[in-house]
Design a protein around this motif. Structure first.
Motif, PDB file in Angstrom:
ATOM      1  N   PRO A  76       0.616  -1.254  -0.036  1.00  0.00           N
ATOM      2  CA  PRO A  76       0.072   0.096   0.062  1.00  0.00           C
ATOM      3  C   PRO A  76       0.899   1.197  -0.014  1.00  0.00           C
ATOM      4  O   PRO A  76       1.796   1.436   0.854  1.00  0.00           O
ATOM      5  CB  PRO A  76      -0.577  -0.045   1.485  1.00  0.00           C
ATOM      6  CG  PRO A  76      -0.408  -1.323   2.033  1.00  0.00           C
ATOM      7  CD  PRO A  76       0.643  -1.884   1.352  1.00  0.00           C
ATOM      8  N   SER A 117       2.148  -0.419   5.233  1.00  0.00           N
ATOM      9  CA  SER A 117       2.227   0.552   4.442  1.00  0.00           C
ATOM     10  C   SER A 117       3.681   1.288   3.743  1.00  0.00           C
ATOM     11  O   SER A 117       4.511   1.260   4.817  1.00  0.00           O
ATOM     12  CB  SER A 117       1.424   1.819   4.786  1.00  0.00           C
ATOM     13  OG  SER A 117       0.075   1.412   5.149  1.00  0.00           O
ATOM     14  N   VAL A 146      -6.929  -3.579   1.635  1.00  0.00           N
ATOM     15  CA  VAL A 146      -6.142  -4.550   1.835  1.00  0.00           C
ATOM     16  C   VAL A 146      -6.283  -5.667   2.711  1.00  0.00           C
ATOM     17  O   VAL A 146      -5.912  -6.959   2.384  1.00  0.00           O
ATOM     18  CB  VAL A 146      -4.645  -3.764   2.258  1.00  0.00           C
ATOM     19  CG1 VAL A 146      -3.653  -4.936   2.465  1.00  0.00           C
ATOM     20  CG2 VAL A 146      -4.286  -2.972   1.265  1.00  0.00           C
ATOM     21  N   LEU A 150      -8.200   2.240   2.543  1.00  0.00           N
ATOM     22  CA  LEU A 150      -7.240   1.524   1.905  1.00  0.00           C
ATOM     23  C   LEU A 150      -6.797   0.309   2.768  1.00  0.00           C
ATOM     24  O   LEU A 150      -6.667  -0.978   2.421  1.00  0.00           O
ATOM     25  CB  LEU A 150      -5.892   2.256   1.483  1.00  0.00           C
ATOM     26  CG  LEU A 150      -4.919   1.691   0.712  1.00  0.00           C
ATOM     27  CD1 LEU A 150      -5.552   1.417  -0.746  1.00  0.00           C
ATOM     28  CD2 LEU A 150      -3.655   2.370   0.570  1.00  0.00           C
TER      29      LEU A 150
END
Ligand code: FES
Lengths: 170, 153
Positions: free
Chosen positions: B24, B67, B51, B47
């Motif tokens: 990400p 991330s 994920v 997000l």
């Protein structure tokens, strides 16, 4: 709701006690589990299986259908509602089978009829794992064990599911 | 698989089966209006959900990384991310997906060494709301298909 409030209070108390000193700390140590037991039936019923209502029995067909349900999960640090899925269908003898969708190879999610070439099997898109309708793994595909089976019970026309367990080999 | 101890142990034992990494890309910037910072955080939250769902669906084949944080996309940043990607390539991963809501990456797509999955995520909204949830679910569904198509192509 009131349950949550009580818990918050007990946490604040816990902090207060901690700050008051060792004696307070010990008291809190004894007290807080007692409060938890009193207010949290989930903890009290440890060992006893929780069943969750999933679907009306008359909606269950001989074709596996996917149903979702929520279970409350308590981990070391988090409490959360986790969505689980089950493939549920009526077997030839009329009994109900609820299979876990988690591939026993490495844990991807399998789909009924997920591959056009094998319309009557569960298919795992990750490494082409396959299972027969009854959840038994197809030989020479990566999974080496059948899909797990949810404990289930029927009450007032509703299907309730418990834990998914490895299937005992026939 | 996730970036945690147990999954890493499993990953190392089953490496040949885990050929896909998801990274990400998350912008974190402070020198901007407050409301933009709020939407940045909101988009990041969504997000994360995406994920999480992708990882759940494809647990046995995908490693979902923590991330990758950046503040602006310049040449230096491009070099950094490609260096990072090179490391992933060595693992090896056959498919490396970046997933992001930052459209600035879209313009740099050609300079990236992995596949960019750009998801237009709402700038504001309420995840408790049914509409928002449905929309996110739709997007998750499309992402699942997209990844599967890359595998099969
Ligand atoms: S995880 Fe299903 S076949 Fe590998």
């Amino acid at each position: 709701m009131s349950k949550d409030k009580k818990k918050q209070v007990s946490r604040r108390q816990f902090l207060n006690y901690t700050l008051t000193g060792v004696g307070g700390f010990m008291a809190a140590g004894m007290l807080s589990p007692m409060i938890r037991f009193a207010i949290d039936p989930v903890l009290k019923a440890q060992g006893e299986e929780e069943y969750v209502a999933v679907v009306e029995v008359d909606k269950i067909t001989t074709e596996p259908q996917r149903f979702e349900f929520k279970v409350h999960q308590v981990d070391a640090w988090y409490e959360s509602d986790v969505t689980k899925t089950a493939w549920v269908f009526k077997q030839e003898d009329g009994s109900i089978l609820a299979l876990s969708p988690i591939c026993t190879h490495l844990g991807c999610v399998v789909n009924w009829s997920g591959n056009e070439d094998y319309p009557n099997q569960f298919y795992c898109p990750c490494h082409d794992g396959r299972y027969y309708k009854d959840g038994v793994n197809v030989p020479n595909t990566p999974p080496t064990a059948p899909l797990h089976v949810y404990d289930h019970k029927i009450q007032d026309g509703m299907l309730y599911l418990g834990k998914a367990k490895p299937r005992e080999e026939a | 698989m996730k970036w945690n101890k147990q999954d890493m142990i499993n990953y190392l034992q089953a490496k040949e089966y885990v050929d896909t990494a998801i990274l990400p890309l998350v912008p974190v910037t402070f020198e901007q209006e407050e409301e933009k910072q709020v939407s940045q955080a909101f988009q990041k939250e969504i997000l994360d959900i995406m994920v999480h769902e992708l990882e759940k669906e494809y647990k046995g084949r995908v490693l979902a990384l923590p991330s990758y944080i950046y503040s602006s996309i310049d040449l230096e940043e491009l070099a950094r991310i490609n260096r990072f990607t090179e490391g992933l390539n060595q693992m090896p991963f056959k498919h490396i997906f970046y997933i992001t809501f930052d459209q600035m990456w879209k313009m740099k797509e050609r300079d990236l060494n992995g596949i960019l999955l750009w998801v237009p995520i709402l700038k504001e909204g309420d995840i408790q709301q049914k509409d928002t949830q449905n929309m996110i679910n739709d997007q998750i569904h499309q992402l699942k298909d997209l990844i599967k198509n890359y595998w099969n192509s």
